[in-house]
Design a protein around this motif. Structure first.
Motif, PDB file in Angstrom:
ATOM      1  N   VAL A 131       0.857  -1.185   0.000  1.00 41.45           N
ATOM      2  CA  VAL A 131       0.000   0.000   0.000  1.00 41.45           C
ATOM      3  C   VAL A 131       0.893   1.235   0.000  1.00 41.45           C
ATOM      4  O   VAL A 131       1.729   1.394   0.880  1.00 41.45           O
ATOM      5  CB  VAL A 131      -0.908   0.023   1.249  1.00 41.45           C
ATOM      6  CG1 VAL A 131      -1.761   1.283   1.261  1.00 41.45           C
ATOM      7  CG2 VAL A 131      -1.774  -1.222   1.283  1.00 41.45           C
ATOM      8  N   VAL A 132       0.730   2.083  -1.024  1.00 42.88           N
ATOM      9  CA  VAL A 132       1.540   3.293  -1.116  1.00 42.88           C
ATOM     10  C   VAL A 132       0.667   4.490  -0.754  1.00 42.88           C
ATOM     11  O   VAL A 132      -0.420   4.657  -1.300  1.00 42.88           O
ATOM     12  CB  VAL A 132       2.103   3.453  -2.546  1.00 42.88           C
ATOM     13  CG1 VAL A 132       2.926   4.722  -2.670  1.00 42.88           C
ATOM     14  CG2 VAL A 132       2.942   2.227  -2.914  1.00 42.88           C
ATOM     15  N   ARG A 133       1.130   5.285   0.163  1.00 42.70           N
ATOM     16  CA  ARG A 133       0.400   6.493   0.564  1.00 42.70           C
ATOM     17  C   ARG A 133       1.219   7.718   0.209  1.00 42.70           C
ATOM     18  O   ARG A 133       2.421   7.746   0.486  1.00 42.70           O
ATOM     19  CB  ARG A 133       0.197   6.505   2.085  1.00 42.70           C
ATOM     20  CG  ARG A 133      -0.855   5.555   2.594  1.00 42.70           C
ATOM     21  CD  ARG A 133      -1.019   5.730   4.100  1.00 42.70           C
ATOM     22  NE  ARG A 133       0.226   5.444   4.829  1.00 42.70           N
ATOM     23  CZ  ARG A 133       0.532   5.956   6.015  1.00 42.70           C
ATOM     24  NH1 ARG A 133      -0.284   6.806   6.604  1.00 42.70           N
ATOM     25  NH2 ARG A 133       1.667   5.639   6.617  1.00 42.70           N
ATOM     26  N   ILE A 134       0.598   8.753  -0.381  1.00 40.15           N
ATOM     27  CA  ILE A 134       1.293  10.029  -0.584  1.00 40.15           C
ATOM     28  C   ILE A 134       1.133  10.837   0.693  1.00 40.15           C
ATOM     29  O   ILE A 134       0.028  11.174   1.095  1.00 40.15           O
ATOM     30  CB  ILE A 134       0.730  10.822  -1.782  1.00 40.15           C
ATOM     31  CG1 ILE A 134       1.052  10.103  -3.090  1.00 40.15           C
ATOM     32  CG2 ILE A 134       1.347  12.233  -1.810  1.00 40.15           C
ATOM     33  CD1 ILE A 134       0.744  10.905  -4.343  1.00 40.15           C
ATOM     34  N   LEU A 135       2.246  11.115   1.339  1.00 37.37           N
ATOM     35  CA  LEU A 135       2.229  11.886   2.584  1.00 37.37           C
ATOM     36  C   LEU A 135       2.511  13.359   2.318  1.00 37.37           C
ATOM     37  O   LEU A 135       2.108  14.230   3.066  1.00 37.37           O
ATOM     38  CB  LEU A 135       3.276  11.331   3.561  1.00 37.37           C
ATOM     39  CG  LEU A 135       3.187   9.834   3.857  1.00 37.37           C
ATOM     40  CD1 LEU A 135       4.320   9.403   4.770  1.00 37.37           C
ATOM     41  CD2 LEU A 135       1.843   9.482   4.484  1.00 37.37           C
ATOM     42  N   LYS A 136       3.265  13.630   1.246  1.00 34.48           N
ATOM     43  CA  LYS A 136       3.553  15.011   0.840  1.00 34.48           C
ATOM     44  C   LYS A 136       3.687  15.017  -0.668  1.00 34.48           C
ATOM     45  O   LYS A 136       4.415  14.209  -1.238  1.00 34.48           O
ATOM     46  CB  LYS A 136       4.882  15.484   1.459  1.00 34.48           C
ATOM     47  CG  LYS A 136       5.272  16.894   1.050  1.00 34.48           C
ATOM     48  CD  LYS A 136       6.779  17.086   0.992  1.00 34.48           C
ATOM     49  CE  LYS A 136       7.183  18.446   0.455  1.00 34.48           C
ATOM     50  NZ  LYS A 136       6.761  18.696  -0.945  1.00 34.48           N
ATOM     51  N   ASP A 137       2.979  15.940  -1.309  1.00 29.52           N
ATOM     52  CA  ASP A 137       3.021  15.981  -2.777  1.00 29.52           C
ATOM     53  C   ASP A 137       4.034  17.028  -3.247  1.00 29.52           C
ATOM     54  O   ASP A 137       4.579  17.792  -2.442  1.00 29.52           O
ATOM     55  CB  ASP A 137       1.620  16.297  -3.327  1.00 29.52           C
ATOM     56  CG  ASP A 137       1.403  15.706  -4.721  1.00 29.52           C
ATOM     57  OD1 ASP A 137       2.406  15.470  -5.436  1.00 29.52           O
ATOM     58  OD2 ASP A 137       0.246  15.490  -5.101  1.00 29.52           O
ATOM     59  N   LEU A 138       4.275  17.045  -4.576  1.00 27.85           N
ATOM     60  CA  LEU A 138       5.194  18.015  -5.167  1.00 27.85           C
ATOM     61  C   LEU A 138       4.673  19.432  -4.993  1.00 27.85           C
ATOM     62  O   LEU A 138       3.461  19.653  -4.950  1.00 27.85           O
ATOM     63  CB  LEU A 138       5.330  17.733  -6.673  1.00 27.85           C
ATOM     64  CG  LEU A 138       5.984  16.417  -7.045  1.00 27.85           C
ATOM     65  CD1 LEU A 138       5.911  16.221  -8.556  1.00 27.85           C
ATOM     66  CD2 LEU A 138       7.431  16.395  -6.566  1.00 27.85           C
ATOM     67  N   GLU A 139       5.598  20.386  -4.956  1.00 25.12           N
ATOM     68  CA  GLU A 139       5.193  21.788  -4.964  1.00 25.12           C
ATOM     69  C   GLU A 139       5.122  22.324  -6.390  1.00 25.12           C
ATOM     70  O   GLU A 139       4.431  23.296  -6.653  1.00 25.12           O
ATOM     71  CB  GLU A 139       6.141  22.603  -4.084  1.00 25.12           C
ATOM     72  CG  GLU A 139       5.936  22.221  -2.623  1.00 25.12           C
ATOM     73  CD  GLU A 139       6.890  22.883  -1.650  1.00 25.12           C
ATOM     74  OE1 GLU A 139       7.587  23.838  -2.032  1.00 25.12           O
ATOM     75  OE2 GLU A 139       6.934  22.406  -0.498  1.00 25.12           O
ATOM     76  N   HIS A 140       5.854  21.692  -7.318  1.00 26.48           N
ATOM     77  CA  HIS A 140       5.811  22.105  -8.721  1.00 26.48           C
ATOM     78  C   HIS A 140       4.646  21.445  -9.446  1.00 26.48           C
ATOM     79  O   HIS A 140       4.316  20.294  -9.178  1.00 26.48           O
ATOM     80  CB  HIS A 140       7.095  21.689  -9.448  1.00 26.48           C
ATOM     81  CG  HIS A 140       8.297  22.461  -9.043  1.00 26.48           C
ATOM     82  ND1 HIS A 140       8.987  22.216  -7.877  1.00 26.48           N
ATOM     83  CD2 HIS A 140       8.948  23.468  -9.661  1.00 26.48           C
ATOM     84  CE1 HIS A 140      10.013  23.044  -7.803  1.00 26.48           C
ATOM     85  NE2 HIS A 140      10.018  23.820  -8.868  1.00 26.48           N
ATOM     86  N   ASN A 141       4.091  22.197 -10.403  1.00 27.45           N
ATOM     87  CA  ASN A 141       3.216  21.589 -11.399  1.00 27.45           C
ATOM     88  C   ASN A 141       4.143  21.083 -12.504  1.00 27.45           C
ATOM     89  O   ASN A 141       4.808  21.875 -13.166  1.00 27.45           O
ATOM     90  CB  ASN A 141       2.254  22.662 -11.935  1.00 27.45           C
ATOM     91  CG  ASN A 141       1.413  22.127 -13.069  1.00 27.45           C
ATOM     92  OD1 ASN A 141       1.631  21.025 -13.564  1.00 27.45           O
ATOM     93  ND2 ASN A 141       0.456  22.918 -13.496  1.00 27.45           N
ATOM     94  N   ILE A 142       4.214  19.770 -12.696  1.00 27.97           N
ATOM     95  CA  ILE A 142       5.256  19.214 -13.577  1.00 27.97           C
ATOM     96  C   ILE A 142       4.829  19.120 -15.035  1.00 27.97           C
ATOM     97  O   ILE A 142       5.577  18.592 -15.855  1.00 27.97           O
ATOM     98  CB  ILE A 142       5.730  17.833 -13.076  1.00 27.97           C
ATOM     99  CG1 ILE A 142       4.575  16.822 -13.072  1.00 27.97           C
ATOM    100  CG2 ILE A 142       6.375  17.962 -11.696  1.00 27.97           C
ATOM    101  CD1 ILE A 142       5.045  15.392 -12.873  1.00 27.97           C
ATOM    102  N   GLY A 143       3.659  19.639 -15.369  1.00 32.52           N
ATOM    103  CA  GLY A 143       3.229  19.635 -16.768  1.00 32.52           C
ATOM    104  C   GLY A 143       4.293  20.285 -17.646  1.00 32.52           C
ATOM    105  O   GLY A 143       4.719  21.404 -17.370  1.00 32.52           O
ATOM    106  N   GLY A 144       4.756  19.575 -18.670  1.00 27.27           N
ATOM    107  CA  GLY A 144       5.750  20.114 -19.596  1.00 27.27           C
ATOM    108  C   GLY A 144       7.183  20.089 -19.094  1.00 27.27           C
ATOM    109  O   GLY A 144       8.099  20.517 -19.807  1.00 27.27           O
TER     110      GLY A 144
END
Ligand code: PRP
Ligand code: MN
Ligand code: MG
Length: 192
Positions: A78-91
């Motif tokens: 089971v993988v949990r995201i505890l902290k997400d990216l601060e950047h929008n990585i589109g492109g």
């Protein structure tokens, strides 16, 4: 040598030499680009800190925190995201940096998750690859070392939150983690 460890698997010097090679290879491949290097907390921090300083290209850095292991030496799957990216990585050209690919569940999840965000490219760099335990295939673009199926700690890798600061990568004594898992009263995972 640390008391709880059986022996050194990779010395500080061996690791440093390989990290320099990886840095050169990545710098060549990304020439003219400015990738976003994404480290997966907490295991990847020490490797990432050394790796980015072996690059001759400009980069930006970001981090994600996920957890799949808890207080066990076995992956829960089971993988949990505890902290997400601060950047929008589109492109953006994204380079995911991990300390180890073991079952592959963590990187497989992260890869599929990040691909849905529309990066210009997504590559994966791991310091260690333990193919003996793979449950799902993940395409790894850069790998430092292929290692045997032993529980390793140090250079960012922990057991129950400990040993990350060790400069070498060491094999943990079996009694250290079997004693713990036989004990039903062992403390709950504290996020380590
Ligand atoms: C460890 C390791 C990788 C992952 C590899 O992280 O740092 O991220 O497990 O295992 P897998 O290929 O079987 O998924 P952990 O969940 O222990 O968190 P940590 O990095 O904070 O120690
Ligand atoms: Mn990790
Ligand atoms: Mg861990």
């Amino acid at each position: 040598m640390h008391n709880d460890t059986e022996r050194v698997l990779l010395t500080e010097q061996e690791i440093a030499a390989r990290v320099r090679q990886l840095g050169e290879e990545i710098s060549r491949d990304y020439a003219g680009k400015e990738p976003l290097v994404v480290g997966i907390l907490k295991g990847a921090v020490i490797f990432m800190a050394d790796l980015v300083r072996c690059l001759s290209i400009p980069v930006r850095m970001d981090f994600m925190a996920v957890s799949s292991y808890g207080a066990s030496s076995q992956s829960s799957g089971v993988v949990r995201i505890l902290k997400d990216l601060e950047h929008n990585i589109g492109g953006m050209d994204v380079l995911l940096v991990e300390d180890i690919v073991d079952t592959g569940l963590t990187l497989n999840y992260l890869r599929e998750n990040l691909l849905t965000r529309g990066p210009a490219s997504l590559k994966i760099c791991t310091l260690l690859d333990k193919p003996g335990r793979r449950r799902v295939n993940v395409p790894v673009d850069y790998n430092g070392f292929i290692i045997p199926d032993e529980f390793v700690v140090g250079y960012g890798l922990d057991y129950n939150g400990r040993y990350r600061h060790l400069r070498d990568i060491m094999i943990l004594k079996r009694e250290v983690y079997t004693a713990k898992e036989d004990n039903e009263n062992c403390p709950a995972d504290d996020g380590s």
